[in-house]
Design an enzyme around this catalytic site. Sequence first.
Site, PDB file in Angstrom:
ATOM      1  N   LYS A 109       1.619   3.766 -11.449  1.00 25.27           N
ATOM      2  CA  LYS A 109       0.450   2.920 -11.212  1.00 25.27           C
ATOM      3  C   LYS A 109       0.149   2.018 -12.423  1.00 25.27           C
ATOM      4  O   LYS A 109      -0.351   0.907 -12.259  1.00 25.27           O
ATOM      5  CB  LYS A 109      -0.761   3.777 -10.830  1.00 25.27           C
ATOM      6  CG  LYS A 109      -0.567   4.559  -9.508  1.00 25.27           C
ATOM      7  CD  LYS A 109      -0.260   3.636  -8.316  1.00 25.27           C
ATOM      8  CE  LYS A 109      -0.254   4.363  -6.982  1.00 25.27           C
ATOM      9  NZ  LYS A 109       0.077   3.492  -5.838  1.00 25.27           N
TER      10      LYS A 109
ATOM     11  N   ASN B  38       0.797  -1.228   0.000  1.00 28.27           N
ATOM     12  CA  ASN B  38       0.000   0.000   0.000  1.00 28.27           C
ATOM     13  C   ASN B  38       0.834   1.285   0.000  1.00 28.27           C
ATOM     14  O   ASN B  38       0.371   2.317  -0.481  1.00 28.27           O
ATOM     15  CB  ASN B  38      -0.936  -0.027   1.222  1.00 28.27           C
ATOM     16  CG  ASN B  38      -1.465   1.334   1.566  1.00 28.27           C
ATOM     17  OD1 ASN B  38      -2.408   1.824   0.940  1.00 28.27           O
ATOM     18  ND2 ASN B  38      -0.848   1.988   2.552  1.00 28.27           N
TER      19      ASN B  38
ATOM     20  N   TYR C 140       3.491   9.714 -11.343  1.00 26.68           N
ATOM     21  CA  TYR C 140       2.549   8.973 -10.483  1.00 26.68           C
ATOM     22  C   TYR C 140       1.684   8.008 -11.301  1.00 26.68           C
ATOM     23  O   TYR C 140       1.678   6.799 -11.023  1.00 26.68           O
ATOM     24  CB  TYR C 140       1.717   9.962  -9.657  1.00 26.68           C
ATOM     25  CG  TYR C 140       0.758   9.284  -8.708  1.00 26.68           C
ATOM     26  CD1 TYR C 140       1.211   8.535  -7.628  1.00 26.68           C
ATOM     27  CD2 TYR C 140      -0.619   9.382  -8.893  1.00 26.68           C
ATOM     28  CE1 TYR C 140       0.316   7.909  -6.757  1.00 26.68           C
ATOM     29  CE2 TYR C 140      -1.512   8.767  -8.027  1.00 26.68           C
ATOM     30  CZ  TYR C 140      -1.042   8.026  -6.961  1.00 26.68           C
ATOM     31  OH  TYR C 140      -1.927   7.401  -6.103  1.00 26.68           O
TER      32      TYR C 140
END
Length: 245
Positions: free
Chosen positions: A157, A88, A153
């Site tokens: 992902k 996470n 970012y």
Amino acid sequence: MLKGKTAIVTGGTRGIGFAIVKKYLENGANVVLAGSRQESVEKALKQLSAYEGRIMGIWPDLCDPEAVARDFAAVKERFGRVDILANNAGVSSRTSLYEYTLEEFSKIMEINVKAVFVCSQAAARIMKEQGGGVIINTSSMVGEYGQPSGCGYPASKFAVNGLTKSLARELAKDQIRVNAVAPGVTRTDMVAALPQEMVDRISAGIPLGRMGEPLDIANAYLYLASDLASYVTGITLRVDGAAMT
Ligand code: NAD
């Protein structure tokens, strides 16, 4: 739903990670918080004193294979198994391409991608030996749509989605399931850094009419970690109120 299982949650000290930790504890698991600093891990553990005996803190450099392997071995020593890894921990950025430094780009890739690789490798080695396990990665809705600034970012992902699909195929023979959760905009420190006007605009544009709460995301983590998802591997589960961007 997780009685007798042991879970490691990276970035478990606050936000979505802390909600996952609480959800797993409420459902009977032993839970290990992996944070970046001893101080923040101990502060989080204090809030969980009701679960004394089922909680543990570690703070390895998540990009250092030796440190991670050593601390995961300590988890196995303490609880006997590692059944669930929730990758996470993450950092975000909204810097424009014109201002983006290589240093900032590397920092995003280090924690959002390299740490997922390092932790998954260390956990999978233990899981294979014990006959199976579950790895859950944290993607984002921007891992589907991109975003109009801070390109590192969403790139990180997209990489998480790729790792998820590939590791699911590679590790299935060892009974290790690998999935990802892709949260939409969720009320944590990561969002608190945004101007209120932007938060209101984002919330108004979400079909379900509100931004996500950490608990909404933790519930998806519970499902994917549990035996209810025993035939689910290689997916990225969107938990975003049907947000489109
Ligand atoms: P947050 O900033 O509240 O928490 C991030 C966590 O990651 C913290 O516990 C922090 O200590 C940890 N972390 C950061 N760098 C670390 C490092 N080097 N070593 C160990 N731990 C480190 O953010 P959050 O919103 O709870 O984010 C959790 C995850 O959810 C991230 O992967 C993020 O990309 C993802 N996500 C968040 C949102 C959102 O809107 N909040 C949306 C989509 C995806």
